[in-house]
Scaffold this active site. Sequence first.
Site, mmCIF file in Angstrom:
data_model
loop_
_atom_site.group_PDB
_atom_site.id
_atom_site.type_symbol
_atom_site.label_atom_id
_atom_site.label_comp_id
_atom_site.label_asym_id
_atom_site.label_seq_id
_atom_site.Cartn_x
_atom_site.Cartn_y
_atom_site.Cartn_z
ATOM 1 N N ASN A 102 7.554 -15.473 0.624
ATOM 2 C CA ASN A 102 7.845 -14.049 0.702
ATOM 3 C C ASN A 102 8.633 -13.642 2.103
ATOM 4 O O ASN A 102 8.495 -14.263 3.092
ATOM 5 C CB ASN A 102 6.581 -13.295 0.613
ATOM 6 C CG ASN A 102 6.550 -11.699 0.863
ATOM 7 O OD1 ASN A 102 5.792 -11.325 1.971
ATOM 8 N ND2 ASN A 102 7.255 -11.055 0.397
ATOM 9 N N GLY A 103 9.355 -12.582 1.831
ATOM 10 C CA GLY A 103 10.000 -12.252 3.156
ATOM 11 C C GLY A 103 11.643 -12.216 3.076
ATOM 12 O O GLY A 103 12.122 -13.100 2.754
ATOM 13 N N ASP A 104 11.948 -10.924 2.950
ATOM 14 C CA ASP A 104 13.313 -10.534 2.988
ATOM 15 C C ASP A 104 14.124 -11.080 1.613
ATOM 16 O O ASP A 104 15.256 -11.518 1.696
ATOM 17 C CB ASP A 104 14.072 -11.180 4.197
ATOM 18 C CG ASP A 104 13.426 -10.585 5.382
ATOM 19 O OD1 ASP A 104 12.887 -9.547 5.402
ATOM 20 O OD2 ASP A 104 13.784 -11.198 6.677
ATOM 21 N N LYS A 137 -3.063 -14.126 0.486
ATOM 22 C CA LYS A 137 -1.665 -13.888 1.097
ATOM 23 C C LYS A 137 -1.848 -13.885 2.836
ATOM 24 O O LYS A 137 -2.798 -12.993 3.231
ATOM 25 C CB LYS A 137 -1.293 -12.595 0.755
ATOM 26 C CG LYS A 137 -0.148 -12.115 1.209
ATOM 27 C CD LYS A 137 0.579 -10.987 0.384
ATOM 28 C CE LYS A 137 1.946 -10.467 0.614
ATOM 29 N NZ LYS A 137 1.817 -9.516 2.137
ATOM 30 N N CYS A 175 -1.230 -8.508 6.140
ATOM 31 C CA CYS A 175 -0.814 -7.096 6.406
ATOM 32 C C CYS A 175 -1.184 -6.416 7.872
ATOM 33 O O CYS A 175 -2.286 -6.852 8.345
ATOM 34 C CB CYS A 175 -1.526 -6.233 5.450
ATOM 35 S SG CYS A 175 -0.942 -4.536 5.450
ATOM 36 N N GLN A 177 -5.891 -6.681 -4.937
ATOM 37 C CA GLN A 177 -6.094 -7.158 -3.676
ATOM 38 C C GLN A 177 -7.122 -6.290 -2.824
ATOM 39 O O GLN A 177 -7.203 -5.193 -2.753
ATOM 40 C CB GLN A 177 -4.637 -7.274 -2.958
ATOM 41 C CG GLN A 177 -4.841 -7.755 -1.402
ATOM 42 C CD GLN A 177 -3.605 -7.545 -0.515
ATOM 43 O OE1 GLN A 177 -3.452 -6.680 -0.120
ATOM 44 N NE2 GLN A 177 -2.758 -8.668 -0.476
ATOM 45 N N ARG A 194 9.939 -4.939 -0.444
ATOM 46 C CA ARG A 194 10.748 -3.907 -0.194
ATOM 47 C C ARG A 194 12.134 -3.799 -1.103
ATOM 48 O O ARG A 194 12.508 -2.744 -1.319
ATOM 49 C CB ARG A 194 11.056 -3.836 1.420
ATOM 50 C CG ARG A 194 9.921 -3.500 2.126
ATOM 51 C CD ARG A 194 10.294 -3.652 3.498
ATOM 52 N NE ARG A 194 10.185 -5.430 3.880
ATOM 53 C CZ ARG A 194 10.770 -5.723 4.981
ATOM 54 N NH1 ARG A 194 11.224 -4.903 5.967
ATOM 55 N NH2 ARG A 194 10.834 -7.020 4.994
ATOM 56 N N ALA A 200 0.818 -1.003 -0.118
ATOM 57 C CA ALA A 200 0.129 0.039 -0.053
ATOM 58 C C ALA A 200 0.821 1.257 -0.042
ATOM 59 O O ALA A 200 1.827 1.308 0.890
ATOM 60 C CB ALA A 200 -0.707 -0.008 1.102
#
Length: 339
Positions: A211-213, A150, A111, A81, A236, A29
């Site tokens: 997902n993640g890092d 998700k 989220c 989404q 990110r 977002a």
Amino acid sequence: MARMILTDRPPLKIGPYSLANPFVLAPMAGVTDAPFRRLCRHFGAGMTTSEMTTADTSLWQTAKSRHRLDLDLTSEPVTVQIAGSEPGQLAEAAVACVERGAQIIDINMGCPAKKVCSKLAGSALLKDEQLVERILTAVVAAVDVPVTLKIRTGWDPENRNGVAVARIAEDSGIQALAIHGRTRACRYRGHAEYETIARIKNEISIPVIANGDITTPEKSLEVLRLTCADGLMVGRAAQGRPWIFRELVQSVTKNESVSPLEKIELRDTMLAHLNDMHRFYGELTGVRMARKHLTWYCKSLLNADDYRYQVVRVNSASEQVRLTKEYFDRDDGGISLAA
Ligand SMILES: Cc1cc2nc3c(=O)[nH]c(=O)nc-3n(C[C@H](O)[C@H](O)[C@H](O)COP(=O)(O)O)c2cc1C
């Protein structure tokens, strides 16, 4: 490096859509608006997802929601989404998104943002498995397009119920599951863990997206090895670095060496991104929205302190463009090694 790992795998398939590669952009977002999604697609992202849109359609007339629902219908699949906690409301929102061109509906239970969670939505829903089931069943029944989900690995480290939620998702007709390797309570602290994602992959037969890092080709290979996931979701690490998708595709799926980003290409990327944001939002909002992206791009730029200071303070589209062109005309401007 252990390349070729993906060449013998079947493509990531969500319903009728076979993705060109398994690297997908995470919904974020305030970040993954249509201009940024277009850019990530340009650099090869296999799929992008809109920023979350509230399931309360009575709020869809706000400028924010209108922009979030201004879908780019040119790159398939068009994935939208939605976030909410009321099964009927989510189902209605899903139908309305499909009418606007959505080809996949993604439900946000990942989220931790306060605004979503104060209404028990996003990852807060993971605490109530019965409600999860009612939501998923209602949305899947309401639309003819694939519905994806998700999640995080659970509510908190003592209640990692990701496996239970994944089974509910599969039984409810969800067609792919993305899992962020943190619990809701972890927010973004510490490191993502992939053990729970691996357990989930082992338990269900729908596609799993880890997902993640995930920040580099090496890290993506490690996550694939640890989880055996069907796809990888990058959030990110794409901020100010949308070309990460080209690196991932070249290095991991094509067994090619990564083409380094040239100064001229970075300049054109930033200018195209600025122009797209100014056009998409209009000058006032476009200039404001561009500031955070410019700050992120600056992490890849050499000697950019003065440029950054000025470009986030000007109030016109033409000034943002002029300062950016001037920066790249400088002899000491360019791409830092970290890029
Ligand atoms: C600024 C920001 C906004 C986010 N917004 C959403 C969102 O709208 N929907 C969602 O499911 N996750 C959202 N997330 C979570 C990301 O999709 C992703 O799961 C998380 O950033 C971890 O992936 P990463 O380590 O690759 O960034 C957001 C994350 C960030 C940093």
